[in-house]
Design an enzyme around this catalytic site. Structure first.
Site, PDB file in Angstrom:
ATOM      1  N   TYR A 262       0.833  -1.203   0.000  1.00  8.51           N
ATOM      2  CA  TYR A 262       0.000   0.000   0.000  1.00  8.51           C
ATOM      3  C   TYR A 262       0.873   1.260   0.000  1.00  8.51           C
ATOM      4  O   TYR A 262       0.961   1.961   1.020  1.00  8.51           O
ATOM      5  CB  TYR A 262      -0.905   0.003   1.223  1.00  8.51           C
ATOM      6  CG  TYR A 262      -2.029  -1.012   1.205  1.00  8.51           C
ATOM      7  CD1 TYR A 262      -2.918  -1.080   0.139  1.00  8.51           C
ATOM      8  CD2 TYR A 262      -2.231  -1.888   2.283  1.00  8.51           C
ATOM      9  CE1 TYR A 262      -3.970  -1.976   0.129  1.00  8.51           C
ATOM     10  CE2 TYR A 262      -3.279  -2.783   2.288  1.00  8.51           C
ATOM     11  CZ  TYR A 262      -4.150  -2.827   1.205  1.00  8.51           C
ATOM     12  OH  TYR A 262      -5.189  -3.718   1.202  1.00  8.51           O
ATOM     13  N   PRO A 263       1.516   1.588  -1.102  1.00 11.03           N
ATOM     14  CA  PRO A 263       2.401   2.756  -1.129  1.00 11.03           C
ATOM     15  C   PRO A 263       1.670   4.087  -1.085  1.00 11.03           C
ATOM     16  O   PRO A 263       2.308   5.143  -1.009  1.00 11.03           O
ATOM     17  CB  PRO A 263       3.159   2.586  -2.450  1.00 11.03           C
ATOM     18  CG  PRO A 263       2.204   1.839  -3.330  1.00 11.03           C
ATOM     19  CD  PRO A 263       1.507   0.885  -2.404  1.00 11.03           C
ATOM     20  N   GLU A 264       0.321   4.058  -1.120  1.00  8.17           N
ATOM     21  CA  GLU A 264      -0.431   5.311  -1.064  1.00  8.17           C
ATOM     22  C   GLU A 264      -0.431   5.917   0.339  1.00  8.17           C
ATOM     23  O   GLU A 264      -0.771   7.093   0.514  1.00  8.17           O
ATOM     24  CB  GLU A 264      -1.881   5.106  -1.538  1.00  8.17           C
ATOM     25  CG  GLU A 264      -2.782   4.310  -0.599  1.00  8.17           C
ATOM     26  CD  GLU A 264      -2.761   2.817  -0.838  1.00  8.17           C
ATOM     27  OE1 GLU A 264      -3.805   2.169  -0.689  1.00  8.17           O
ATOM     28  OE2 GLU A 264      -1.678   2.292  -1.177  1.00  8.17           O
ATOM     29  N   LEU A 265      -0.085   5.135   1.349  1.00 12.90           N
ATOM     30  CA  LEU A 265      -0.123   5.609   2.730  1.00 12.90           C
ATOM     31  C   LEU A 265       0.723   6.875   2.957  1.00 12.90           C
ATOM     32  O   LEU A 265       0.235   7.830   3.578  1.00 12.90           O
ATOM     33  CB  LEU A 265       0.316   4.494   3.677  1.00 12.90           C
ATOM     34  CG  LEU A 265       0.320   4.832   5.168  1.00 12.90           C
ATOM     35  CD1 LEU A 265      -1.072   5.224   5.645  1.00 12.90           C
ATOM     36  CD2 LEU A 265       0.841   3.642   5.981  1.00 12.90           C
TER      37      LEU A 265
ATOM     38  N   ARG B 182       1.182   9.246   1.097  1.00 12.52           N
ATOM     39  CA  ARG B 182       0.495  10.383   0.483  1.00 12.52           C
ATOM     40  C   ARG B 182      -0.756  10.774   1.270  1.00 12.52           C
ATOM     41  O   ARG B 182      -1.532  11.629   0.832  1.00 12.52           O
ATOM     42  CB  ARG B 182       0.110  10.067  -0.969  1.00 12.52           C
ATOM     43  CG  ARG B 182       1.290   9.701  -1.841  1.00 12.52           C
ATOM     44  CD  ARG B 182       0.943   9.830  -3.324  1.00 12.52           C
ATOM     45  NE  ARG B 182      -0.201   9.013  -3.704  1.00 12.52           N
ATOM     46  CZ  ARG B 182      -0.120   7.742  -4.115  1.00 12.52           C
ATOM     47  NH1 ARG B 182       1.066   7.144  -4.155  1.00 12.52           N
ATOM     48  NH2 ARG B 182      -1.188   7.083  -4.468  1.00 12.52           N
TER      49      ARG B 182
END
Length: 224
Positions: free
Chosen positions: A114-117, A119
């Site tokens: 979950y690399p959106e965290l 952001r």
């Protein structure tokens, strides 16, 4: 079934989400379908939501909410078993999409997380927790860490890692499932859906409410 936006790492546009929902809605009730294989075109499985379409007027934001809900629910609630052939990175919403499938077979080139965290976008803890032990789900959702295919296998995210093209292995697995007594397979799938609704349904509902309010604000209740 193949997600086909290879130039966008198969990011889920409004149009692609609509097609995904329609296709899975049809396959879910297709008596001739024993199992579904989901993969991505090109070198990615799915990079998540197409954030370039976020924003806009109220009608566009409503479409974002409606198509997102329908697409993810259609995969997660499919009455047929679903095997994810993860041919490349499965990130953000793409990671959640893979977790909504029943089984995952991964290419050695794939990555998960979950690399959106970083952001400021909270990831889908519901999808992670429905599949993974709490310690693993919490760690991935609280750190935004992306893991390799090999680590994903150790963590229980995927059942198998394949060198090269993963689709033939996923199809072979799907054929094995489809070749077993259909009524028994469908009853087993019904029970897995029942378990997820009973144990984690409230988490999925809460995430949907948060997403709806984030995009629609005070119009969320009216659009529900």
């Amino acid at each position: 079934m193949t997600l086909r936006r290879p130039d966008k790492a198969n990011a889920l546009s409004i149009e692609l989400r609509t097609e995904l929902a329609e296709a899975f809605g049809s396959l879910s009730h297709d008596r001739g379908t024993g199992c579904v294989v989901l993969t991505g075109a090109g070198s990615s499985f799915c990079s998540g939501m197409d954030t370039s379409q976020f924003g806009g007027d109220l009608d566009n934001r409503r479409r974002l909410v409606e198509t997102s809900t329908l697409a993810f629910q259609s995969v997660g609630n499919c009455r047929r078993p679903v095997v994810a052939a993860v041919n490349g990175p499965a990130l953000a919403g793409g990671f959640a999409l893979s977790l909504l499938c029943d089984l995952r077979v991964a290419s050695d080139r794939s990555r998960f997380g979950y690399p959106e965290l970083p952001r400021g976008i909270p990831p889908s803890y519901a999808a992670a927790r429905a599949v993974l032990p709490a310690t693993v789900a919490q760690e991935l959702c609280l750190t935004g860490r992306v893991v390799t295919a090999q680590e994903a296998q150790r963590l229980g995210i995927v059942r198998e890692v394949v060198a090269g093209d993963v689709v033939p292995r996923a199809v072979a697995l799907a054929e094995r499932i489809a070749g077993l007594p259909r009524k028994a397979i469908l009853e087993t799938k019904r029970r897995t859906l029942l378990e997820r609704r009973h144990l984690w349904g409230f988490l999925f509902d809460e995430e949907e409410r948060v997403f709806r309010r984030a995009l629609l604000g005070e119009d969320a209740d009216e659009a529900a």
